[in-house]
Design a protein around this motif. Structure first.
Motif, short mmCIF file in Angstrom:
data_model
loop_
_atom_site.label_atom_id
_atom_site.label_comp_id
_atom_site.label_asym_id
_atom_site.label_seq_id
_atom_site.Cartn_x
_atom_site.Cartn_y
_atom_site.Cartn_z
N LEU A 132 -3.50 7.19 -3.67
CA LEU A 132 -4.14 6.38 -3.56
C LEU A 132 -6.04 7.06 -2.14
O LEU A 132 -5.85 6.13 -1.41
N SER A 161 -3.03 12.25 -4.70
CA SER A 161 -4.69 11.80 -4.60
C SER A 161 -3.72 10.55 -5.46
O SER A 161 -4.00 9.89 -5.29
N ALA A 162 -3.86 10.81 -6.78
CA ALA A 162 -3.34 9.77 -7.70
C ALA A 162 -2.43 8.43 -6.68
O ALA A 162 -2.11 7.64 -6.64
N GLN A 175 1.26 -1.07 -0.36
CA GLN A 175 0.11 0.18 -0.10
C GLN A 175 0.43 1.29 0.03
O GLN A 175 2.09 1.15 0.92
#
Length: 245
Positions: free
Chosen positions: A200, A196-197, A141
């Motif tokens: 995530l 943001s991209a 993550q």
């Protein structure tokens, strides 16, 4: 006659804990995933709800999940802590949480420093720089986003280096380039489209941004901006009283 030692079978509690923990740490259940309700887990494993409740309590204590009143249990984003006055090694941060570390190079570019680059590095004249944008991962993550400039007149070897998870840019610099002083600026910012991209997270999510510059004598070595989701990182400082005159 040789004796044979038989390892004890794990208890049902240990089995459930290992399975749920494995799903979280492997990334199968990423941050924000809602876990099945306790009644469903008890039925799945053929045990009492009390056993499942104890497992969930241990996952909360380990910082892997959080319980939300009337909503259920959700996987937490990995929580890390940094000392304000230290130059943190991101890989060690992640591995210190007991999670697998990962690295992805998003952009690697050599160029002449533009006005913004010169401002970040404190340059008085045009110089070649290496621009790096990369992501660091914890258990698959996104953990933080790194935006770094390196002055190639000070660190020319950086231009020929293939950075990787084994040796990301920050660790490579700390191992090879001595620094004599550093400056941290800490600020809060909402996640822009790029952040943001990369992380995530929804646009506008509060983030903690650490801007750092390091020098070798009077030469600026690197300027780096490291962005963490705000809920996933804390800064810690320890002070001692200064002697009174």
């Amino acid at each position: 006659m040789a004796s044979v030692t038989v390892a004890p079978r794990p208890s049902l509690h240990q089995t459930i804990l290992a399975e749920l923990r494995g799903r979280i740490l492997s990334g199968e259940w990423p941050p924000g995933t809602q876990l099945p309700f306790e009644q469903a887990l008890a039925a799945q494993f053929g045990c009492s709800r009390m056993t499942v409740n104890k497992v969930m309590g241990e996952l909360v204590s380990a910082g892997l999940i959080e319980r939300r009143r009337k909503a259920g249990s959700f996987v937490r984003r990995p929580q890390s802590y940094s000392a304000v006055m230290e130059i943190a090694d991101i890989r060690r941060e992640v591995e210190g949480l007991g999670l697998a570390y990962g690295f992805e190079m998003m952009r690697l570019e050599q160029r002449e420093a533009d006005a913004q680059d010169a401002k970040r590095l404190g340059l008085g004249e045009p110089r070649p720089v290496l621009s790096i944008l990369c992501r660091h991962f914890a258990a698959r993550q996104p953990f933080c986003l790194e935006n770094r400039l390196i002055d190639l007149t000070v660190v020319p070897d950086a231009a020929e280096t293939a950075f990787s998870a084994a040796e990301p840019p920050g660790a490579w610099l700390m191992a090879r380039v001595p620094w004599t002083s550093a400056e941290h600026t800490i600020r809060a910012a909402g996640a822009d489209a790029l952040t943001s991209a990369a992380l995530l997270i929804p646009p506008g999510t509060p983030c903690l941004v650490i801007d750092r510059r390091t020098w070798n004598s009077d030469a600026s070595v690197t300027a780096v901006e490291i962005t963490y989701p705000g809920e996933a990182h804390e800064l810690v400082a320890r002070f001692t009283p200064s002697p009174r005159a």
